[in-house]
Design an enzyme around this catalytic site. Structure first.
Site, PDB file in Angstrom:
ATOM      1  N   ASP A 143       0.861  -1.184   0.000  1.00  0.00           N
ATOM      2  CA  ASP A 143       0.000   0.000   0.000  1.00  0.00           C
ATOM      3  C   ASP A 143       0.895   1.231   0.000  1.00  0.00           C
ATOM      4  O   ASP A 143       2.017   1.170  -0.499  1.00  0.00           O
ATOM      5  CB  ASP A 143      -0.957  -0.022   1.188  1.00  0.00           C
ATOM      6  CG  ASP A 143      -2.273   0.686   0.905  1.00  0.00           C
ATOM      7  OD1 ASP A 143      -2.235   1.887   0.602  1.00  0.00           O
ATOM      8  OD2 ASP A 143      -3.342   0.044   0.966  1.00  0.00           O
ATOM      9  N   HIS A 196       2.312   1.997  -3.178  1.00  0.00           N
ATOM     10  CA  HIS A 196       1.395   2.948  -3.811  1.00  0.00           C
ATOM     11  C   HIS A 196       1.931   4.374  -3.775  1.00  0.00           C
ATOM     12  O   HIS A 196       1.192   5.324  -4.033  1.00  0.00           O
ATOM     13  CB  HIS A 196       0.023   2.888  -3.145  1.00  0.00           C
ATOM     14  CG  HIS A 196      -0.700   1.600  -3.379  1.00  0.00           C
ATOM     15  ND1 HIS A 196      -1.973   1.353  -2.911  1.00  0.00           N
ATOM     16  CD2 HIS A 196      -0.325   0.479  -4.045  1.00  0.00           C
ATOM     17  CE1 HIS A 196      -2.349   0.135  -3.267  1.00  0.00           C
ATOM     18  NE2 HIS A 196      -1.359  -0.410  -3.949  1.00  0.00           N
TER      19      HIS A 196
END
Length: 539
Positions: free
Chosen positions: A346, A369
């Site tokens: 993430d 991310h």
């Protein structure tokens, strides 16, 4: 007769000399003439100091830190620490020095009128609370409290006992997790606020999370938690292993595991996944040198903290490990993160509501991310973030580079953000502002939005695989004050990826230099009827 007088005189002189040597009169006169000037008030002060603290001479010859075993009898007072002793080391300059009894931190006692005002200044006055008079540097090894360190039996109670001992110890205590051992530790809270400040958690070995469902009950939000502490440091070359594969596999619909027993255990794991290492309500926190791997959710989280320093940290989990943010900040301020390697499933760093004065530099991110502010304003909540600097960052094969994301329906403001010297390599979308963020299949369209203003992009360079720039801003609250300088992003064709041009919607600002590719969609100037309120007014 003359000879007799001379002989008598010589005899008398000999008698006087004999009497002088016997009663030590001459020697006493000599001592008074030549030594008394050295016996100044300062030397007597030093003599008294030497009598009150035996370790002063050892201090000068044995280094800046006294031996923990050396007794201090009688104690000279609570204010005497290593910062306070240093001015008295040069003996000849000591006449103006005060007696060491009064505590400079407390400011009480009766200091000598002789010292000048600077003698109680920065070099002598430690930050509150004052340093204790007892020996400092006590070490509490978890093995001494019963920890086995073979990774099988539960060592949680030993960690609790070692922490309790360090928590109540006067002075800067150390909890030691020794090297070359693996400690199985269940969910645990190392909590204050009654702990003494400046505890060091020295992590050299490995801490393992339990993998049986029973250890987690119905679900916990954190595994290792430190709460309401001041001056805590966690450092070392050790590892925190969250062993989150249990939760990832449970969440993976494509899992083909054939072990029925293993799958039954996975089915019993709670849906709530714990953060590996969390700090709450703490100040002056340092995390340095350690490695955190395979957390079931966030690896490292700071919530309601002030004065945070993270450096030389390594965080690692697979790209497909869901929701495994590297570092998560919330309601925290005065945070510095640097020289850190982050790879996760993430956001490498996630900055949430209530954060300001955030400084991130010299960080490697990928996979993951990217570095994100948000999502903010979920469920129509208020969110405020300000004064964020992210610079000198390398990103490799991340989903986004530097991103601001807000939910529809929220209120608040993101202001004064600077992204500088960001090197991207095969990043899907290096630059993004998304005021329509939605992590579900469908989200309701709403009018209000968290406002975004004053965002600088400087020297964002490298390659992208889908879209170089994406500015999707709210109709009711357009993005304003966006500036682009030295942006050079080149496409890299990746199979199954479709390249797109820069996208802008209700985005206003300035292009200070030409960009590659051209970001012609950015509207120059300010939005019509712009009535952006100040951060103070909104937040």
């Amino acid at each position: 007769m003359k000879l007799s007088l001379k002989g008598f005189g010589l005899l008398l002189l000999l008698v006087l000399l004999a009497l002088c040597s016997t009663i030590d009169v001459c020697d006493g006169a000599r001592r008074g003439k030549h030594w008394r000037p050295r016996s100044s008030p300062s030397s007597s002060l030093l003599k008294r100091k030497g009598k009150t603290k035996k370790g002063s001479s050892h201090r000068q010859h044995g280094g800046s830190r006294p031996s923990p075993k050396q007794p201090v009898s009688p104690p000279p007072g609570p204010g005497v620490g290593k910062g306070y002793q240093m001015p008295y080391q040069p003996g000849p300059n000591a006449p103006a020095g005060p007696s060491p009894q009064p505590s400079p931190a407390k400011g009480n006692g009766h200091p000598s009128p002789k010292p000048p005002p600077p003698s109680c200044g920065k070099g002598n006055q430690p930050p509150p609370p004052p340093p204790p008079a007892t020996s400092e540097g006590a070490v509490f090894n978890v093995v001494d409290f019963g920890a086995k360190g073979h990774g099988v039996s539960d060592d949680t109670k030993a960690f609790q006992a070692a922490w309790a001992a360090a928590c109540s110890k006067q002075g800067a205590s150390t909890v030691l997790v020794p090297s070359e051992l693996e400690f199985l530790v269940g969910p645990i809270s190392f909590s204050g606020p009654y702990c003494k400040p400046n505890i060091l958690f020295q992590l050299e070995g490995t801490i393992l999370a339990p993998t049986n469902a029973k250890a987690w009950g119905s679900g916990l939000l954190q595994w290792l938690e430190f709460t309401k502490l001041n001056g805590l440091s966690i450092q070392g070359s050790g590892t925190i292993n969250g062993r989150g594969q249990q939760w990832w596999t449970y969440s993976d619909p494509n899992d083909d595991e054939d072990d029925d027993t293993y799958n039954q255990e996975l089915e019993r794991m709670p849906q709530v996944k714990p953060t590996a290492l969390r700090f709450y309500g703490s100040s002056n926190v340092v995390v340095a040198g350690i490695t955190i791997v395979n957390s079931s959710q966030c690896h490292l989280k700071f919530d309601n903290c002030q004065g945070v320093l993270v450096h030389d940290l390594t965080i690692s989990s697979p790209e497909n490990s869901l929701n495994t943010d590297g570092i998560h900040l919330q309601n925290s301020k005065d945070v510095s993160i640097h020289h850190t390697n982050l790879a996760c499933g993430d956001d490498c760093i996630s900055i949430q509501t209530g954060c300001n004065n955030i400084y991130i530099h010299n960080v490697n991110c990928g996979p993951g991310h990217g570095i994100s502010i948000g999502g903010l304003g979920r469920d129509n909540t208020k969110a405020c973030v300000s004064n964020v600097t992210v610079r000198d960052v390398n990103m490799f094969r991340t989903m986004t580079g530097v991103r601001i994301k807000t939910w529809q329906g929220g209120i608040g403001l993101v202001q004064d953000v600077r992204f500088s010297n960001i090197q991207v390599s095969e990043v899907q979308t290096p630059i993004m502002i998304d005021q329509f963020y939605c992590d579900k299949r469908t989200c309701t369209n709403q009018t209000s939005a968290v406002e975004v203003s004053g965002v600088q992009y400087e020297n964002i360079r490298g390659t992208f695989t889908i879209k170089p720039v994406h500015f999707a801003c709210s109709d009711s609250s357009p993005c304003s004050g966006i500036t682009l300088t030295g942006v050079q992003l080149k496409p890299v064709q990746i199979p199954h990826y479709h390249l797109n041009n820069p996208f802008c919607w209700q985005a206003f600002g300035e292009l200070f230099t030409p960009t590659i590719p051209p970001v012609a969609c950015l509207q120059i100037g300010k939005p019509a009827g712009n009535n952006l309120q100040s951060y103070h007014d909104i937040c």
